[in-house]
Design a protein around this motif. Sequence first.
Motif, PDB file in Angstrom:
ATOM      1  N   ALA A 265       0.826  -1.216   0.000  1.00  0.00           N
ATOM      2  CA  ALA A 265       0.000   0.000   0.000  1.00  0.00           C
ATOM      3  C   ALA A 265       0.857   1.261   0.000  1.00  0.00           C
ATOM      4  O   ALA A 265       0.580   2.218  -0.721  1.00  0.00           O
ATOM      5  CB  ALA A 265      -0.935  -0.009   1.199  1.00  0.00           C
ATOM      6  N   ALA A 266       1.916   1.264   0.798  1.00  0.00           N
ATOM      7  CA  ALA A 266       2.759   2.454   0.915  1.00  0.00           C
ATOM      8  C   ALA A 266       3.574   2.714  -0.354  1.00  0.00           C
ATOM      9  O   ALA A 266       3.790   3.869  -0.726  1.00  0.00           O
ATOM     10  CB  ALA A 266       3.695   2.313   2.110  1.00  0.00           C
ATOM     11  N   LEU A 267       4.021   1.659  -1.017  1.00  0.00           N
ATOM     12  CA  LEU A 267       4.908   1.807  -2.165  1.00  0.00           C
ATOM     13  C   LEU A 267       4.193   1.733  -3.508  1.00  0.00           C
ATOM     14  O   LEU A 267       4.836   1.782  -4.556  1.00  0.00           O
ATOM     15  CB  LEU A 267       5.993   0.726  -2.107  1.00  0.00           C
ATOM     16  N   GLU A 268       2.877   1.631  -3.499  1.00  0.00           N
ATOM     17  CA  GLU A 268       2.102   1.467  -4.726  1.00  0.00           C
ATOM     18  C   GLU A 268       2.381   2.553  -5.761  1.00  0.00           C
ATOM     19  O   GLU A 268       2.463   2.275  -6.961  1.00  0.00           O
ATOM     20  CB  GLU A 268       0.611   1.440  -4.393  1.00  0.00           C
ATOM     21  N   THR A 269       2.567   3.780  -5.323  1.00  0.00           N
ATOM     22  CA  THR A 269       2.828   4.893  -6.231  1.00  0.00           C
ATOM     23  C   THR A 269       4.085   4.667  -7.058  1.00  0.00           C
ATOM     24  O   THR A 269       4.167   5.085  -8.203  1.00  0.00           O
ATOM     25  CB  THR A 269       2.986   6.201  -5.430  1.00  0.00           C
ATOM     26  N   TYR A 270       5.060   3.988  -6.478  1.00  0.00           N
ATOM     27  CA  TYR A 270       6.351   3.772  -7.128  1.00  0.00           C
ATOM     28  C   TYR A 270       6.493   2.355  -7.684  1.00  0.00           C
ATOM     29  O   TYR A 270       7.598   1.922  -7.999  1.00  0.00           O
ATOM     30  CB  TYR A 270       7.483   4.046  -6.143  1.00  0.00           C
ATOM     31  N   ALA A 271       5.404   1.633  -7.834  1.00  0.00           N
ATOM     32  CA  ALA A 271       5.448   0.223  -8.237  1.00  0.00           C
ATOM     33  C   ALA A 271       6.195   0.003  -9.555  1.00  0.00           C
ATOM     34  O   ALA A 271       6.896  -0.994  -9.708  1.00  0.00           O
ATOM     35  CB  ALA A 271       4.040  -0.348  -8.324  1.00  0.00           C
ATOM     36  N   SER A 272       6.070   0.903 -10.499  1.00  0.00           N
ATOM     37  CA  SER A 272       6.739   0.728 -11.789  1.00  0.00           C
ATOM     38  C   SER A 272       8.258   0.812 -11.660  1.00  0.00           C
ATOM     39  O   SER A 272       8.981   0.321 -12.521  1.00  0.00           O
ATOM     40  CB  SER A 272       6.243   1.763 -12.795  1.00  0.00           C
ATOM     41  N   ARG A 273       8.751   1.415 -10.600  1.00  0.00           N
ATOM     42  CA  ARG A 273      10.202   1.554 -10.380  1.00  0.00           C
ATOM     43  C   ARG A 273      10.770   0.456  -9.489  1.00  0.00           C
ATOM     44  O   ARG A 273      11.975   0.381  -9.292  1.00  0.00           O
ATOM     45  CB  ARG A 273      10.490   2.893  -9.701  1.00  0.00           C
ATOM     46  N   ILE A 274       9.918  -0.399  -8.914  1.00  0.00           N
ATOM     47  CA  ILE A 274      10.361  -1.375  -7.921  1.00  0.00           C
ATOM     48  C   ILE A 274      10.474  -2.764  -8.536  1.00  0.00           C
ATOM     49  O   ILE A 274       9.531  -3.252  -9.153  1.00  0.00           O
ATOM     50  CB  ILE A 274       9.398  -1.395  -6.719  1.00  0.00           C
ATOM     51  N   ARG A 275      11.654  -3.400  -8.345  1.00  0.00           N
ATOM     52  CA  ARG A 275      11.842  -4.792  -8.772  1.00  0.00           C
ATOM     53  C   ARG A 275      11.341  -5.750  -7.710  1.00  0.00           C
ATOM     54  O   ARG A 275      10.650  -6.710  -8.001  1.00  0.00           O
ATOM     55  CB  ARG A 275      13.326  -5.087  -9.038  1.00  0.00           C
ATOM     56  N   SER A 276      11.741  -5.521  -6.456  1.00  0.00           N
ATOM     57  CA  SER A 276      11.333  -6.406  -5.363  1.00  0.00           C
ATOM     58  C   SER A 276      11.521  -5.694  -4.026  1.00  0.00           C
ATOM     59  O   SER A 276      12.222  -4.686  -3.934  1.00  0.00           O
ATOM     60  CB  SER A 276      12.145  -7.702  -5.372  1.00  0.00           C
TER      61      SER A 276
END
Length: 116
Positions: free
Chosen positions: A34-45
């Motif tokens: 929920a907290a990192l959803e905004t940056y999901a496209s930048r996150i591998r894992s």
Amino acid sequence: MIEAARPTFPVQVRTGWRDYSPALRWYGAETLKAALETYASRIRSVSLRITDHDADGFDGKTCAIEVALRPFGSASASCTGADLHQTVDCATERVLANLRRRIDAEAAAEPVARIA
């Protein structure tokens, strides 16, 4: 109405020698998603590690979070305390702040195209 699919990233929850409840593992994973959803496209894992170093059970619980970014790099944070849920929340807030700073710094460092 069809709901748009959220971008997802894997969240691996690890514990030390002590096996915590499935509810805590779920809480940690869902809080991070929920907290990192905004940056999901930048996150591998995302890796969430929960450990208990204090034999007495007081103030020895640590939550460490590592976010692997695309195409490279990472953001991390940790927090220590007595309550595991508060420790997960604290570490989540810290890693989110570190991630924002890193992405803002990368955006500021990108060269600007000049029109001649």
